[in-house]
Scaffold this active site. Sequence first.
Site, PDB file in Angstrom:
ATOM      1  N   SER A 179       0.790  -1.242   0.000  1.00 63.67           N
ATOM      2  CA  SER A 179       0.000   0.000   0.000  1.00 63.67           C
ATOM      3  C   SER A 179       0.815   1.281   0.000  1.00 63.67           C
ATOM      4  O   SER A 179       0.278   2.359  -0.265  1.00 63.67           O
ATOM      5  CB  SER A 179      -0.936   0.037   1.214  1.00 63.67           C
TER       6      SER A 179
ATOM      7  N   LYS B 222       0.649   3.417  -2.959  1.00 64.83           N
ATOM      8  CA  LYS B 222      -0.437   4.375  -3.189  1.00 64.83           C
ATOM      9  C   LYS B 222       0.057   5.820  -3.130  1.00 64.83           C
ATOM     10  O   LYS B 222      -0.473   6.694  -3.814  1.00 64.83           O
ATOM     11  CB  LYS B 222      -1.546   4.154  -2.138  1.00 64.83           C
TER      12      LYS B 222
ATOM     13  N   TYR C 131      -2.397  -1.913 -11.010  1.00 61.35           N
ATOM     14  CA  TYR C 131      -2.480  -1.767  -9.555  1.00 61.35           C
ATOM     15  C   TYR C 131      -1.783  -2.929  -8.837  1.00 61.35           C
ATOM     16  O   TYR C 131      -1.023  -2.719  -7.887  1.00 61.35           O
ATOM     17  CB  TYR C 131      -3.948  -1.674  -9.150  1.00 61.35           C
TER      18      TYR C 131
ATOM     19  N   TYR D 146      -4.503   3.021   7.773  1.00 63.30           N
ATOM     20  CA  TYR D 146      -5.783   2.327   7.749  1.00 63.30           C
ATOM     21  C   TYR D 146      -6.749   2.954   8.757  1.00 63.30           C
ATOM     22  O   TYR D 146      -6.672   4.146   9.007  1.00 63.30           O
ATOM     23  CB  TYR D 146      -5.599   0.816   7.975  1.00 63.30           C
TER      24      TYR D 146
ATOM     25  N   VAL E 102       1.076  -3.760   3.876  1.00 63.09           N
ATOM     26  CA  VAL E 102       1.020  -5.064   4.536  1.00 63.09           C
ATOM     27  C   VAL E 102       2.258  -5.922   4.284  1.00 63.09           C
ATOM     28  O   VAL E 102       2.384  -7.013   4.835  1.00 63.09           O
ATOM     29  CB  VAL E 102      -0.251  -5.868   4.145  1.00 63.09           C
TER      30      VAL E 102
END
Lengths: 306, 306, 306, 306
Positions: free
Chosen positions: A60, A63, A188, A240, A258
């Site tokens: 992540s 991102k 992605y 998160y 993660v």
Amino acid sequence: MNLQEVIDNNLAKTANGKVADYIPALGQVAPKQLGVALYNLDQNELEQAGDANVRFAIESISKVIVFLYAVKQLGLDEVTKHVGARQTGFPFNSILNLEIERAQHPLNPFINAGAIEVTSLIKPLADRQPFEQIIMFAREICHDPQITLNNEIFESEDRTGDTDRSLAYYLKANGIMQGDVTVSLTTYFKQCSMMVTAVSLANLGAVLANNGVKPWDQDRLISSRAATYAKSLMMTTGLYNESGTYSSIIGIPTKSGVGGGLMSAVPNRVGVGIFSPPLDQAGNSVAGLGALGDLSTDLKLDIFRY
Amino acid sequence: MNLQEVIDNNLAKTANGKVADYIPALGQVAPKQLGVALYNLDQNELEQAGDANVRFAIESISKVIVFLYAVKQLGLDEVTKHVGARQTGFPFNSILNLEIERAQHPLNPFINAGAIEVTSLIKPLADRQPFEQIIMFAREICHDPQITLNNEIFESEDRTGDTDRSLAYYLKANGIMQGDVTVSLTTYFKQCSMMVTAVSLANLGAVLANNGVKPWDQDRLISSRAATYAKSLMMTTGLYNESGTYSSIIGIPTKSGVGGGLMSAVPNRVGVGIFSPPLDQAGNSVAGLGALGDLSTDLKLDIFRY
Amino acid sequence: MNLQEVIDNNLAKTANGKVADYIPALGQVAPKQLGVALYNLDQNELEQAGDANVRFAIESISKVIVFLYAVKQLGLDEVTKHVGARQTGFPFNSILNLEIERAQHPLNPFINAGAIEVTSLIKPLADRQPFEQIIMFAREICHDPQITLNNEIFESEDRTGDTDRSLAYYLKANGIMQGDVTVSLTTYFKQCSMMVTAVSLANLGAVLANNGVKPWDQDRLISSRAATYAKSLMMTTGLYNESGTYSSIIGIPTKSGVGGGLMSAVPNRVGVGIFSPPLDQAGNSVAGLGALGDLSTDLKLDIFRY
Amino acid sequence: MNLQEVIDNNLAKTANGKVADYIPALGQVAPKQLGVALYNLDQNELEQAGDANVRFAIESISKVIVFLYAVKQLGLDEVTKHVGARQTGFPFNSILNLEIERAQHPLNPFINAGAIEVTSLIKPLADRQPFEQIIMFAREICHDPQITLNNEIFESEDRTGDTDRSLAYYLKANGIMQGDVTVSLTTYFKQCSMMVTAVSLANLGAVLANNGVKPWDQDRLISSRAATYAKSLMMTTGLYNESGTYSSIIGIPTKSGVGGGLMSAVPNRVGVGIFSPPLDQAGNSVAGLGALGDLSTDLKLDIFRY
């Protein structure tokens, strides 16, 4: 407390978390690892300790990179037409938040729906597909030419990525996503499978901390406005659905993945990269957050205090 | 840009919002008002312009004061057993977020459910009821002995406060609230009805910016840890469900109230108090946010950049 | 299979449930009880077996009685302006379903929010408060002059009814409820605390089955339209969020209560009353549903088949 | 009132609805059409009037056929391991209901998620793919050998079916769906694109009304238990989120489709098929429900009354 002491103080906490195992390639990572890298803007130098050069999947944290790249390519105004900057109390992979809000766009670029939307905005250039553009940008902003795609992880992500497919088709069905769903998801899943180190992430954090200028060569890579915007998002939604919790006790803009990574940027002070695979329930590195908390206290990095 | 220029630059924006009118006493406030007060820690002085001395209802900004007072009375560890620090994408008065999360406590102290819970924690002392304690603390932290209860507003809030009653009984029904519902709500409605000025709020912001020490007399009023924690909450959840949005474009820890107030704290730099009644859809002062944005740019206050 | 055989076949199932214990007066009820009463319209006679004359709290089955009484007093068209007839998959005490739907009225009169709304519609008459009217109507429709209020249960319901208070204030806050919240809730808690028997409920079921005419004296008490409407509601939403499940396997319009009661009406055939305190997870009597299933099979009562 | 009078009484209501236009092939259907067919089990004959032989897309009414076929192939016990029979207040295409309930299976087979799940259970046989099996079964249960696949509609459904794809991947991601997503969706989109008439649907309704025995040749096609179960589902969840509403005012187990079809079964009495394209907000045929209401009143079909 030097970096090695931070490692020593937190390594045992790896026993309190659980390595992500939704795909085999992640599940096989040795749990008892902790690496910390710190890029200090004052002295313009990078320190490291522990497993700071071990490669792991960025997941992540990509991102942030892809958001910055989309802003570089399309401008912040265009990107923010497609994705908000709102905090959310829901899990990163929630569909429910979209349906409840009857949202016209995903709440922010750091939940999966928002990240997939941002990825879908990146246009192929004459000679380069979106993922090629992304990995080249990642190598530059992380000052790490050795970032490569881990094909095993990519294929696993692709094979098991049904929640992301569900989110992407929801975006498509509601007229939010313009691009092709399969193509966007492939990009992605690839961006999540780039292999980085704690050092790469400290460099990335340093560019953000330095308001868009790479401290190692003093070239501007992204606008100051984009860097500022990204740091704010990292604070309000980077960890998160516990982002607010860690904001209030650590106080450093941070994005987690993660794969066990943490990437932080303290404006005008330091960039931090951390790697430690075992995760807490919310999906954040346990020993990594321990280390970050120590750094915050020791170096006086909490931006709500110093 | 001096403060008067900030006023001049933003006063017309009052036409773009709508004064809160859910109770008559608020609806009667003249819309075309804008006051700004700035407490500068460097020079240890307070500047003001426009309607900075007009009294108005503090409303939700009281959530910061009561949270700080509860922490002072009970300690941060005790208070955070009863209320979280999580960001939420839902409106401030949502019950849904409690039910979906099957939460054991309200997500944070700045949504109504969380604020009511915090108020319920404050114990009567031998000689003083909770609200008396609160208003005395408010006068001290705002450096404003003239803060009084507006009985008309209190009675209106009490009469129309059925959503808050619904939330409070939900907390009670789920074993979250220990105190008496009616008593807690009475205190809560009173705290919302304290009359402050932009100057009072700038003083409050200055104490937070100064990490708990009142800059006007150098006495510590609250712990540095409590001040830091509160500023973080203001950033991640201080502007209702648009907190993330304003964090990314203004970058200043801020709490708003539907009375038209904004209270900001930039660590070690300034406290800001703003008053302008017309609100946007999310419940934040339109011209107030315009003024705050100008101050952020002009004084380089965005904490994600400077 | 005669009624005694139905008892024998299902009594042991009382071990599979749990007596409601949210208030002491309910928790003290002996669990191993099962009573069945069957009013047969063909022969115009009532049979009974087991604990069919034991008194117990009517609880949610009162929602049917009060709905019928409100319709009698105000007309179906007026009542359905204030409450819908929609099925819902949510628990009976959900607030969330109101907020998600942004409903202008509660989904139906058999969830708590809808039942409280219906109760609030009943107007005091010159000489009688709403609850007096309700209990007189209950005695008549159940052919049971001994129905009385259990004060201990009422006081417990009132003392612990915070979820209902939360729902009622939500209705009030959203302009759905016109009546006084406290008065309406007092009436509501009282109606839940009326003491009935399986025989009373079989009589009530028989009036519904007989389309509004009391079979014991051939007088019409409620309109045929109201009786039909109520039986439909019992089918689509009478057994909490498992209504559809039992509709598909038993096929008899039925309303349950957490006091252990079941009341069924098979159009033009029979009324059924059952009592057995231990409940399943959804709040329905375990042995009671076993007995009802046996009756359905044995007497060919499934309205989707016969 | 004969059938022609029912047509005359309701045709004008076509002006009150809107033809489904999410795919062009549906949007082009002439709105002012109304056909009614009634299969009377007593006289074992079928009457019809108006546009009862016009072919149109079966859409959601196929969910009944495929559910019955899956039960025929796998048994009711096996099918109900994968899909519930719970009513739901949410729209047919809601993902939210899955996430809120944290359901292990879709709530029922008549919402899209449940229908897709049921379709995925049908196994290829040696010589026939699932859809071939389905269409053969549809021809038999509708007594209509001319049911064919409309390729234009299928292709449009497939092209625009992103919400269904989102639902299917959600089921897959949560371990609910075992089959292949793309294969299952292709079958699902095809089943929705079968072309039927009001007469076909009256025949289908007649088999259900006749408890599984085809009245035209007295052969049993499905078990009585499956027929009963399906009629119950049609009552509690057959008309989207207004199922309860129509149950309470019409009282006939009915399934609708956005092609303008309604299919009803009154146990042991009649099967009804209706066609009229303009839909109300919930997706049900406006004039069709008008006609069904007239039939219910005129022929005394409300199962909660007669």
